[in-house]
Design a protein around this motif. Sequence first.
Motif: not given
Length: 417
Positions: A293-311
């Motif tokens: 459902r997402q048409e735009k994402l936040p800065p993807r480098g920060i988003l990608y590693y933040s998601l990994i950290g949350a994991t």
Amino acid sequence: MLKKFSKAKLFNTLSNRSFFKFWLGQSVSVFGSSMYQAALPFLVFYINGGAAELSLANTFYIAPQIIVLLFGGVFTDRWNRKYTLVISDLIKSGVVFTICLLLFFDQLNVLHIYALTASLGMVSTFSRPTTRGIIPQLVEKRQLVNANSLRAISRQVSQMLAPVVGGFLITAVGLFIVFGITTFTFFFSALFLSTIHLYKKINESSEKESKRQSYWKDLLEGFKTVQTTNWLLIGIVVSSIINIFIASFDVIALPIYIKDTFSSSGISGAEAYGFTLSSMAIGALLSAFWMGRQEKLPPRGILYYSLIGATGLSILFLALTSSLLITLFFTTIIGFLMTTFIIVWESLLQDLVDNEKLGRITSLDMFGGLVLLPVGYWIFGLLIETTNVSKVIQITGLGIIIMSILPLLFKSIRDLK
């Protein structure tokens, strides 16, 4: 609610007829692969094999991938990606059909299983980079996240249903019928894929230049692209290390932790582990629907590693609980986060890597994810035996958190839009 859901345009990409045929074909193919993996242990047991033979069968599936991934991407970039997928599924169909014949004539032995499983692993090495590389030739850039989310949905549904269907059919009608059905899933996938049309061709001048170059030069070009693209090099190296922690948690530590913690709580360890796998699959499905459902994402480098950290943080919290319900809550979150960062990474590669090099880069990315796993499995298996599984899960969580923070120190990662 339905109105809001329709506005999200989750399924709009399926209105692209070629992508729909691709998505349908891949869904059927993944279902077949999942059913094969679910039936493989029973195939080994059928010939009176045990744990050692089953471990070797899985090793024969992975080993060719590690070897071939180094140069397989060169071929997928040179070949027509549509035909590569069609031929791959036809070969898979032929391999499984061979198992059917050996079962029918009662000639199957363990060497046949090793050889045929290795063949499937090798073919998968060519089809997986091609699958990622072909999507930008089917959809617009703005649809990449949506397209990868739809793939994730079908993949998770197939991986949830195939083991259940396979287990029921093995009990009800036997292995021969199960492998016969699997044969036809790959064959039907090849039929669907043969009808797709690639709207975006790889640049003709690049394609002609690639054909004039040697395979080794193409391979070195892939390595050079990774080496000179800072965010990509960091991503592959860091993800290789992170994957040791994630895979060791998922494959080794989690089932042992569930068995040791909940086997005396009124349900069997196998049942509890089944619940955790289902909860992770539910989380993965929720992620795929949400990301679609997402048409735009936040800065993807920060988003990608933040998601990994949350994991990693979720894994750390999981090790601190002895409640099955809380454990299922965290495994659902882990499934959600893992699928989300996978979709973000796939979309990032498809968006920023030249399409004519995407097969090579994907192969190197996959190679990085697999090459350290045997060492990681051995280390974490030894740690579980010498300490305890709860501490090992805490170590995996902390390791993931630390490794997710380090890339954010680089400006090239923080600036990825």
